[in-house]
Design a protein around this motif. Sequence first.
Motif, short mmCIF file in Angstrom:
data_model
loop_
_atom_site.label_atom_id
_atom_site.label_comp_id
_atom_site.label_asym_id
_atom_site.label_seq_id
_atom_site.Cartn_x
_atom_site.Cartn_y
_atom_site.Cartn_z
N ALA A 104 0.69 8.41 -11.00
CA ALA A 104 -0.52 7.74 -10.53
C ALA A 104 -0.43 6.23 -10.74
CB ALA A 104 -1.75 8.31 -11.24
N LYS A 105 0.14 5.79 -11.87
CA LYS A 105 0.32 4.35 -12.11
C LYS A 105 1.26 3.74 -11.08
CE LYS A 105 -0.22 4.44 -17.13
NZ LYS A 105 0.52 4.26 -18.40
N LEU A 106 2.37 4.43 -10.81
CA LEU A 106 3.32 3.96 -9.80
C LEU A 106 2.62 3.83 -8.45
CD1 LEU A 106 6.08 3.35 -8.51
CD2 LEU A 106 6.53 5.82 -8.53
N PHE A 107 1.87 4.85 -8.07
CA PHE A 107 1.16 4.84 -6.80
C PHE A 107 0.23 3.64 -6.71
CE2 PHE A 107 -2.66 6.08 -4.39
CZ PHE A 107 -2.09 6.18 -3.12
N GLU A 108 -0.53 3.37 -7.77
CA GLU A 108 -1.48 2.25 -7.76
C GLU A 108 -0.77 0.91 -7.61
OE1 GLU A 108 -4.81 2.14 -7.44
OE2 GLU A 108 -4.58 4.29 -7.14
N GLU A 109 0.36 0.75 -8.28
CA GLU A 109 1.12 -0.50 -8.16
C GLU A 109 1.64 -0.69 -6.74
OE1 GLU A 109 4.00 -1.80 -11.07
OE2 GLU A 109 3.03 -0.53 -12.60
N LEU A 110 2.18 0.37 -6.15
CA LEU A 110 2.70 0.28 -4.79
C LEU A 110 1.58 0.01 -3.79
CD1 LEU A 110 5.11 3.34 -4.98
CD2 LEU A 110 5.82 0.94 -4.76
N ARG A 111 0.46 0.67 -3.97
CA ARG A 111 -0.68 0.55 -3.05
C ARG A 111 -1.21 -0.89 -2.99
NH1 ARG A 111 -6.06 0.66 -3.40
NH2 ARG A 111 -6.10 0.86 -5.65
N LYS A 112 -1.08 -1.62 -4.08
CA LYS A 112 -1.65 -2.97 -4.17
C LYS A 112 -0.75 -4.06 -3.60
CE LYS A 112 -4.43 -1.87 -8.20
NZ LYS A 112 -4.62 -2.09 -9.64
N VAL A 113 0.48 -3.73 -3.20
CA VAL A 113 1.40 -4.74 -2.66
C VAL A 113 0.84 -5.29 -1.35
CG1 VAL A 113 3.71 -5.09 -1.67
CG2 VAL A 113 3.43 -3.77 -3.79
N LYS A 114 0.84 -6.61 -1.24
CA LYS A 114 0.36 -7.26 -0.03
C LYS A 114 1.22 -6.83 1.16
CE LYS A 114 -0.89 -11.71 1.85
NZ LYS A 114 -0.97 -13.16 1.61
N GLY A 115 0.57 -6.34 2.20
CA GLY A 115 1.28 -5.85 3.37
C GLY A 115 1.20 -4.34 3.53
N VAL A 116 0.83 -3.64 2.44
CA VAL A 116 0.66 -2.18 2.53
C VAL A 116 -0.64 -1.90 3.27
CG1 VAL A 116 0.27 -0.05 1.23
CG2 VAL A 116 2.02 -1.67 0.47
N LYS A 117 -0.52 -1.17 4.37
CA LYS A 117 -1.67 -0.87 5.23
C LYS A 117 -2.29 0.49 4.92
CE LYS A 117 0.05 -3.53 9.14
NZ LYS A 117 0.40 -3.46 10.56
N SER A 118 -1.47 1.42 4.48
CA SER A 118 -1.93 2.77 4.20
C SER A 118 -1.08 3.34 3.08
CB SER A 118 -1.80 3.64 5.46
OG SER A 118 -2.18 4.96 5.20
N ALA A 119 -1.73 4.09 2.17
CA ALA A 119 -1.01 4.70 1.06
C ALA A 119 -1.60 6.07 0.77
CB ALA A 119 -1.10 3.81 -0.18
N LYS A 120 -0.73 7.06 0.63
CA LYS A 120 -1.16 8.42 0.32
C LYS A 120 -0.26 8.99 -0.76
CE LYS A 120 -4.20 8.76 3.66
NZ LYS A 120 -5.60 8.84 3.45
N LEU A 121 -0.87 9.76 -1.64
CA LEU A 121 -0.14 10.49 -2.69
C LEU A 121 -0.35 11.97 -2.43
CD1 LEU A 121 1.38 10.69 -5.39
CD2 LEU A 121 -0.81 10.42 -6.54
N MET A 122 0.74 12.68 -2.19
CA MET A 122 0.66 14.11 -1.91
C MET A 122 1.38 14.88 -3.01
SD MET A 122 1.77 16.30 1.45
CE MET A 122 3.53 16.23 1.17
N THR A 123 0.63 15.70 -3.72
CA THR A 123 1.20 16.52 -4.78
C THR A 123 1.90 17.72 -4.17
OG1 THR A 123 -0.62 15.90 -6.21
CG2 THR A 123 0.67 17.79 -6.87
N LEU A 124 3.12 17.98 -4.58
CA LEU A 124 3.83 19.17 -4.14
C LEU A 124 3.78 20.25 -5.18
CD1 LEU A 124 6.92 17.39 -2.58
CD2 LEU A 124 4.93 18.29 -1.40
N LEU A 125 3.98 19.89 -6.44
CA LEU A 125 3.95 20.84 -7.55
C LEU A 125 3.29 20.18 -8.74
CD1 LEU A 125 7.63 22.12 -7.41
CD2 LEU A 125 5.62 23.35 -6.62
N ALA A 126 2.44 20.92 -9.41
CA ALA A 126 1.85 20.40 -10.65
C ALA A 126 1.98 21.46 -11.71
CB ALA A 126 0.39 20.05 -10.44
#
Length: 128
Positions: free
Chosen positions: A106-128
């Motif tokens: 989740a931390k990684l996702f939030e950092e990536l999502r905030k990069v300038k130029g990112v238009k869309s971001a989704k996190l899809m869980t496959l296995l938990a």
Amino acid sequence: MKIGVYLPEDIAEKLIKVRDEKGLSLSRIVQLALYNYLAEEEFLRSDNVTAVIGLVYDHGMDRADVELTDIQHHYLGLVISATHIHLDERNCLLAIFVRGRGGEVAKLFEELRKVKGVKSAKLMTLLA
């Protein structure tokens, strides 16, 4: 179990619209929402999840490619693989496959999502 829930008017209006469009009962919609909330909480608390982070970004934005790559390198313990697809002259799709602690993913996702130029971001869980 029956419970009572107060909904602000704006949420209630949206809920009724969905109910009418989907033909679901209000109870079923609330059950589905709670299920999704609890699944997200389980994901965050899990020690071993596998997921895909999908990003659409404008590679013409200043340093977007470099920043996205640098962030992945910071999380090498999580990143299994990444695939980069050119959608058109400016837009790219980046699929990052990850495995590890849910909270770290989740931390990684939030950092990536905030990069300038990112238009869309989704996190899809496959296995938990």
